[in-house]
Design a protein around this motif. Structure first.
Motif, PDB file in Angstrom:
ATOM      1  N   THR A 169     -89.948 -30.460-110.999  1.00 42.30           N
ATOM      2  CA  THR A 169     -89.905 -30.363-109.539  1.00 42.30           C
ATOM      3  C   THR A 169     -90.107 -28.908-109.151  1.00 42.30           C
ATOM      4  N   SER A 170     -91.121 -28.642-108.369  1.00 44.29           N
ATOM      5  CA  SER A 170     -91.389 -27.272-107.945  1.00 44.29           C
ATOM      6  C   SER A 170     -90.288 -26.787-107.007  1.00 44.29           C
ATOM      7  N   LEU A 171     -90.152 -25.477-106.906  1.00 40.70           N
ATOM      8  CA  LEU A 171     -89.162 -24.901-106.006  1.00 40.70           C
ATOM      9  C   LEU A 171     -89.471 -25.284-104.561  1.00 40.70           C
ATOM     10  N   LYS A 172     -90.741 -25.287-104.206  1.00 36.31           N
ATOM     11  CA  LYS A 172     -91.140 -25.627-102.833  1.00 36.31           C
ATOM     12  C   LYS A 172     -90.766 -27.060-102.487  1.00 36.31           C
ATOM     13  N   LEU A 173     -90.995 -27.992-103.423  1.00 38.31           N
ATOM     14  CA  LEU A 173     -90.653 -29.387-103.180  1.00 38.31           C
ATOM     15  C   LEU A 173     -89.139 -29.569-103.098  1.00 38.31           C
ATOM     16  N   LEU A 174     -88.417 -28.924-103.997  1.00 36.62           N
ATOM     17  CA  LEU A 174     -86.966 -29.058-104.001  1.00 36.62           C
ATOM     18  C   LEU A 174     -86.368 -28.518-102.702  1.00 36.62           C
ATOM     19  N   ALA A 175     -86.879 -27.382-102.241  1.00 39.96           N
ATOM     20  CA  ALA A 175     -86.403 -26.825-100.977  1.00 39.96           C
ATOM     21  C   ALA A 175     -86.677 -27.798 -99.836  1.00 39.96           C
ATOM     22  N   VAL A 177     -86.995 -31.178 -99.885  1.00 41.94           N
ATOM     23  CA  VAL A 177     -86.155 -32.379 -99.887  1.00 41.94           C
ATOM     24  C   VAL A 177     -84.695 -32.046 -99.604  1.00 41.94           C
ATOM     25  N   LEU A 178     -84.290 -30.817 -99.845  1.00 42.07           N
ATOM     26  CA  LEU A 178     -82.912 -30.411 -99.580  1.00 42.07           C
ATOM     27  C   LEU A 178     -82.730 -29.842 -98.177  1.00 42.07           C
ATOM     28  N   GLY A 179     -83.807 -29.849 -97.396  1.00 43.40           N
ATOM     29  CA  GLY A 179     -83.701 -29.422 -96.014  1.00 43.40           C
ATOM     30  C   GLY A 179     -83.634 -27.923 -95.828  1.00 43.40           C
ATOM     31  N   ILE A 180     -84.183 -27.179 -96.785  1.00 40.53           N
ATOM     32  CA  ILE A 180     -84.203 -25.716 -96.696  1.00 40.53           C
ATOM     33  C   ILE A 180     -85.522 -25.293 -96.062  1.00 40.53           C
ATOM     34  N   ALA A 181     -85.449 -24.521 -95.002  1.00 47.29           N
ATOM     35  CA  ALA A 181     -86.661 -24.098 -94.304  1.00 47.29           C
ATOM     36  C   ALA A 181     -87.592 -23.378 -95.263  1.00 47.29           C
ATOM     37  N   SER A 182     -88.837 -23.797 -95.292  1.00 51.02           N
ATOM     38  CA  SER A 182     -89.814 -23.185 -96.188  1.00 51.02           C
ATOM     39  C   SER A 182     -90.162 -21.781 -95.696  1.00 51.02           C
ATOM     40  N   PRO A 183     -90.038 -20.775 -96.565  1.00 52.62           N
ATOM     41  CA  PRO A 183     -90.391 -19.414 -96.145  1.00 52.62           C
ATOM     42  C   PRO A 183     -91.878 -19.307 -95.850  1.00 52.62           C
ATOM     43  N   LYS A 184     -92.228 -18.428 -94.930  1.00 59.14           N
ATOM     44  CA  LYS A 184     -93.625 -18.256 -94.539  1.00 59.14           C
ATOM     45  C   LYS A 184     -94.324 -17.346 -95.542  1.00 59.14           C
ATOM     46  N   GLU A 185     -94.885 -17.969 -96.566  1.00 61.08           N
ATOM     47  CA  GLU A 185     -95.569 -17.218 -97.612  1.00 61.08           C
ATOM     48  C   GLU A 185     -97.054 -17.158 -97.298  1.00 61.08           C
ATOM     49  N   ASP A 186     -97.645 -15.970 -97.466  1.00 57.29           N
ATOM     50  CA  ASP A 186     -99.076 -15.862 -97.210  1.00 57.29           C
ATOM     51  C   ASP A 186     -99.891 -15.956 -98.490  1.00 57.29           C
ATOM     52  N   ILE A 187     -99.207 -16.128 -99.630  1.00 54.98           N
ATOM     53  CA  ILE A 187     -99.895 -16.353-100.898  1.00 54.98           C
ATOM     54  C   ILE A 187     -99.102 -17.391-101.692  1.00 54.98           C
ATOM     55  N   ASP A 188     -99.725 -17.905-102.750  1.00 57.73           N
ATOM     56  CA  ASP A 188     -99.002 -18.749-103.694  1.00 57.73           C
ATOM     57  C   ASP A 188     -99.276 -18.238-105.099  1.00 57.73           C
ATOM     58  N   ILE A 205     -97.227  -9.095-103.216  1.00 60.09           N
ATOM     59  CA  ILE A 205     -96.678  -9.921-104.292  1.00 60.09           C
ATOM     60  C   ILE A 205     -95.158  -9.829-104.296  1.00 60.09           C
ATOM     61  N   VAL A 206     -94.630  -8.644-104.054  1.00 60.22           N
ATOM     62  CA  VAL A 206     -93.180  -8.442-104.009  1.00 60.22           C
ATOM     63  C   VAL A 206     -92.553  -9.305-102.922  1.00 60.22           C
ATOM     64  N   ARG A 207     -93.165  -9.343-101.748  1.00 62.01           N
ATOM     65  CA  ARG A 207     -92.617 -10.154-100.648  1.00 62.01           C
ATOM     66  C   ARG A 207     -92.562 -11.622-101.038  1.00 62.01           C
ATOM     67  N   TYR A 208     -93.610 -12.082-101.683  1.00 65.39           N
ATOM     68  CA  TYR A 208     -93.668 -13.473-102.146  1.00 65.39           C
ATOM     69  C   TYR A 208     -92.578 -13.743-103.187  1.00 65.39           C
ATOM     70  N   CYS A 209     -92.396 -12.812-104.108  1.00 64.83           N
ATOM     71  CA  CYS A 209     -91.410 -12.960-105.180  1.00 64.83           C
ATOM     72  C   CYS A 209     -89.987 -12.977-104.604  1.00 64.83           C
ATOM     73  N   GLU A 210     -89.726 -12.093-103.661  1.00 59.11           N
ATOM     74  CA  GLU A 210     -88.392 -12.028-103.060  1.00 59.11           C
ATOM     75  C   GLU A 210     -88.072 -13.302-102.282  1.00 59.11           C
ATOM     76  N   LEU A 211     -89.054 -13.888-101.630  1.00 59.80           N
ATOM     77  CA  LEU A 211     -88.836 -15.141-100.921  1.00 59.80           C
ATOM     78  C   LEU A 211     -88.435 -16.255-101.886  1.00 59.80           C
ATOM     79  N   ASP A 212     -89.019 -16.257-103.076  1.00 57.53           N
ATOM     80  CA  ASP A 212     -88.653 -17.263-104.074  1.00 57.53           C
ATOM     81  C   ASP A 212     -87.225 -17.065-104.565  1.00 57.53           C
TER      82      ASP A 212
END
Length: 239
Positions: A169-175, A177-188, A205-212
């Motif tokens: 289960t990816s982190l994005k999918l888990l977030a 289904v658990l009702g966690i607002a998806s962070p606004k990422e401009d990259i994957d 890249i750092v901003r993306y990593c910190e959001l995870d």
């Protein structure tokens, strides 16, 4: 047991990786052949080793870490905050800096490391790159001779499996289904290589990593059935 863990004893982390070289042709002939052998099973539809090289970042033998983001909770009475910082730059130095953090602040047996899919990726990848650079492993990454119950590694994907070893289960999918607002990422993750080598934008890249890292902490709170962090409780700091 999850509910009894002291949040302040847990270091949440995430890494971003890229191929060691921007171009396959920059690799020596022997390593090119070893890459071909390593990826033979994975390459489909006649893909050549060179065409497949953009995925080299997922293997510690052929990739490198460009940043390690970490986060940890600070509890003051009923108030909690979550501090986030990132180690970036030259790989040997960022690994040394990360090791110093572990040894100075999260080096005791009571401390734990937590990442999403960390047991399969982040933790072994960091350890392998440290060994490659001749860096002595810190306590929590030195697993030689330890019993399974002596390894203080938490993995939000592993926790979500509940014993089902076939489930990814990816982190994005888990977030989601658990009702966690998806962070606004401009990259994957698939874009990190180009952002690093072509755009030369490590800060992106750092901003993306910190959001995870923040999302992983939020998932952990949900698994404990605790309130999520709000934006005011998240503090980004320079290490």
């Amino acid at each position: 047991m999850l509910y009894k863990m002291n949040l302040e004893y847990i270091l949440f982390l995430d890494i971003e990786t890229v191929p060691q070289y921007e171009d396959f042709r920059l690799i020596d002939a022997e390593t090119q052949e070893l890459w071909a052998q390593k990826t033979d099973y994975h390459r489909k539809d006649g893909a050549t080793p060179e065409a497949y090289y953009d995925r080299a970042g997922i293997w510690a033998e052929f990739g490198k870490i460009v940043c390690i983001s970490v986060g940890y909770f600070k509890l003051e009475g009923e108030t909690k905050s979550f501090r986030v910082t990132t180690f970036k730059g030259d790989e040997p130095q960022l690994l040394e800096d990360f090791k110093t953090l572990l040894e100075n602040h999260f080096g005791l047996a009571k401390h734990m490391l937590c990442a999403h899919n960390g047991k399969e990726f982040d933790f072994p990848y960091i350890a392998r790159r440290m060994i490659i650079h001749g860096i002595t492993l810190p306590y929590h990454l030195d697993l030689f001779g330890k019993k399974p119950w002596e390894v203080n590694h938490l993995d939000t994907m592993d926790l979500w499996k509940f014993g089902d070893y076939k489930n990814y289960t990816s982190l994005k999918l888990l977030a989601k289904v658990l009702g966690i607002a998806s962070p606004k990422e401009d990259i994957d993750g698939s874009m990190v290589r180009d952002v690093y080598y072509k755009d030369k934008d490590v800060d992106r890249i750092v901003r993306y990593c910190e959001l995870d890292v923040i999302t992983t902490a939020q998932v952990f709170l949900r698994l404990r059935n605790e309130p999520l962090l709000n934006e005011a409780e998240i503090k980004r700091i320079e290490h």
